[in-house]
Design a protein around this motif. Structure first.
Motif, PDB file in Angstrom:
ATOM      1  N   LYS A   3       3.170  -2.980   0.813  1.00 50.17           N
ATOM      2  CA  LYS A   3       2.026  -2.348   0.699  1.00 50.17           C
ATOM      3  C   LYS A   3       2.565  -1.299  -0.114  1.00 50.17           C
ATOM      4  CE  LYS A   3      -0.040  -1.965   5.193  1.00 50.17           C
ATOM      5  NZ  LYS A   3      -1.720  -2.643   5.286  1.00 50.17           N
ATOM      6  N   ILE A   5       0.378   2.140  -2.847  1.00 52.78           N
ATOM      7  CA  ILE A   5      -0.593   3.358  -2.478  1.00 52.78           C
ATOM      8  C   ILE A   5      -0.954   2.740  -4.729  1.00 52.78           C
ATOM      9  CG2 ILE A   5      -0.793   5.952  -2.161  1.00 52.78           C
ATOM     10  CD1 ILE A   5       1.334   5.550   0.130  1.00 52.78           C
ATOM     11  N   TYR A   7      -4.729   4.542  -6.548  1.00 52.33           N
ATOM     12  CA  TYR A   7      -5.851   5.869  -6.141  1.00 52.33           C
ATOM     13  C   TYR A   7      -6.742   5.145  -7.298  1.00 52.33           C
ATOM     14  CZ  TYR A   7      -2.858   8.429  -4.051  1.00 52.33           C
ATOM     15  OH  TYR A   7      -1.869   9.084  -2.842  1.00 52.33           O
ATOM     16  N   HIS A  29     -12.790  -0.548   1.811  1.00 54.17           N
ATOM     17  CA  HIS A  29     -12.379  -0.634   3.382  1.00 54.17           C
ATOM     18  C   HIS A  29     -12.047  -1.933   4.135  1.00 54.17           C
ATOM     19  CE1 HIS A  29     -10.319   1.751   6.514  1.00 54.17           C
ATOM     20  NE2 HIS A  29     -11.023   0.669   7.383  1.00 54.17           N
ATOM     21  N   HIS A  35      -6.767  -1.351   2.482  1.00 45.94           N
ATOM     22  CA  HIS A  35      -7.337  -0.469   3.759  1.00 45.94           C
ATOM     23  C   HIS A  35      -7.227   1.131   2.780  1.00 45.94           C
ATOM     24  CE1 HIS A  35      -6.863  -2.425   7.109  1.00 45.94           C
ATOM     25  NE2 HIS A  35      -6.072  -3.313   6.563  1.00 45.94           N
ATOM     26  N   VAL A  36      -8.436   1.852   3.036  1.00 44.38           N
ATOM     27  CA  VAL A  36      -9.026   3.145   2.597  1.00 44.38           C
ATOM     28  C   VAL A  36      -8.384   4.233   3.121  1.00 44.38           C
ATOM     29  CG1 VAL A  36     -10.538   5.043   1.823  1.00 44.38           C
ATOM     30  CG2 VAL A  36     -10.682   2.343   1.059  1.00 44.38           C
ATOM     31  N   THR A  37      -7.294   5.214   2.404  1.00 45.73           N
ATOM     32  CA  THR A  37      -6.782   5.489   4.419  1.00 45.73           C
ATOM     33  C   THR A  37      -6.463   7.670   4.032  1.00 45.73           C
ATOM     34  OG1 THR A  37      -4.946   5.736   2.182  1.00 45.73           O
ATOM     35  CG2 THR A  37      -4.282   4.520   4.269  1.00 45.73           C
ATOM     36  N   ARG A  38      -7.770   7.351   2.647  1.00 48.94           N
ATOM     37  CA  ARG A  38      -7.623   9.026   2.260  1.00 48.94           C
ATOM     38  C   ARG A  38      -9.156   9.330   1.314  1.00 48.94           C
ATOM     39  NH1 ARG A  38      -3.855  13.191   1.218  1.00 48.94           N
ATOM     40  NH2 ARG A  38      -2.630  12.005  -0.141  1.00 48.94           N
ATOM     41  N   GLU A  62      -7.829   6.987  -1.862  1.00 50.08           N
ATOM     42  CA  GLU A  62      -6.113   6.398  -1.331  1.00 50.08           C
ATOM     43  C   GLU A  62      -6.165   5.748  -0.608  1.00 50.08           C
ATOM     44  OE1 GLU A  62      -2.624   8.901  -0.425  1.00 50.08           O
ATOM     45  OE2 GLU A  62      -3.743   7.819   1.380  1.00 50.08           O
ATOM     46  N   ILE A  63      -5.607   3.971  -1.569  1.00 48.20           N
ATOM     47  CA  ILE A  63      -6.174   2.648  -0.444  1.00 48.20           C
ATOM     48  C   ILE A  63      -4.456   2.261  -0.153  1.00 48.20           C
ATOM     49  CG2 ILE A  63      -8.144   2.129  -1.845  1.00 48.20           C
ATOM     50  CD1 ILE A  63      -6.762   0.452  -3.143  1.00 48.20           C
ATOM     51  N   LYS A  64      -4.505   1.919   0.835  1.00 51.17           N
ATOM     52  CA  LYS A  64      -3.005   1.206   1.146  1.00 51.17           C
ATOM     53  C   LYS A  64      -3.865   0.111   0.676  1.00 51.17           C
ATOM     54  CE  LYS A  64       0.714   3.500   3.818  1.00 51.17           C
ATOM     55  NZ  LYS A  64      -0.339   5.402   4.710  1.00 51.17           N
ATOM     56  N   THR A  65      -2.689  -0.980  -0.260  1.00 51.67           N
ATOM     57  CA  THR A  65      -3.003  -1.865  -1.015  1.00 51.67           C
ATOM     58  C   THR A  65      -2.337  -3.261  -0.888  1.00 51.67           C
ATOM     59  OG1 THR A  65      -4.247  -3.932  -2.509  1.00 51.67           O
ATOM     60  CG2 THR A  65      -2.801  -1.965  -3.077  1.00 51.67           C
TER      61      THR A  65
END
Ligand SMILES: Nc1nc2nc(S)n(CCO)c2c(=O)[nH]1
Length: 160
Positions: A3, A5, A7, A29, A35-38, A62-65
């Protein structure tokens, strides 16, 4: 799967700007591998570059991908198309603009993709929302933090 992180810079200056931003975040998302985290606050900003166009709403996500950089880029372009982004004028008004700003700490230079985004260190409308998320993060290849670049580019009076 690793994963990463990443932007994303978001912008809209056509139609229902806030709804466009919200819709883009929601669609992002729900995409596979994203996943959009912030989210940063949303800023109203005067257009730079081609100034004869409406003001923008800008924000950063911020995304986790688990997607590769290219697959993430294609996902961003897909969401732009789903929101009827028509690329009439390169610098003209758009319903939604999704820019890949950072992908982990990677530096990527290909025909289709440059990361960190090549113009992000000159753009208060990117740097200020990004600094809401990661002020102390060093932008790869520049050796300087996001908050440093905010100070360097100056806080435009129209962005408060
Ligand atoms: N304030 C502001 N000016 C802009 N000019 C262009 S092109 N864009 C699109 C950036 O990719 C913007 C923007 O998002 N915000």
């Amino acid at each position: 799967m690793t994963k990463i992180i990443a932007y994303i810079g978001l912008g809209s200056n056509l139609g229902r700007r806030m709804a466009n931003l919200e819709e883009a975040v929601d669609r992002l998302h729900h995409r596979e591998g994203v996943h959009v985290t912030r989210l940063s606050p949303v800023y109203e900003t005067a257009p730079v570059g081609y100034v004869n166009q409406p003001d923008f709403l800008n924000a950063c996500a911020e995304i986790k991908t688990t997607l590769s950089p290219m697959d993430l880029l294609h996902t961003l372009l897909d969401v732009e198309r789903e929101l009827h982004r028509v690329r009439v004028m390169r610098w003209g008004p758009r319903t939604i603009d999704l820019d890949l700003l950072l992908y982990g700490d990677q530096i990527i230079q290909t025909e289709d993709l440059t990361v960190p985004h090549p113009r992000m260190t000159e753009r208060p409308f990117v740097l200020i929302p990004l600094a809401d998320l990661i002020p102390e993060r060093i932008i790869p290849g520049t050796g300087k933090t996001v908050i440093h670049w905010v100070r360097e580019t100056g806080q435009p009076e129209d962005l408060v």
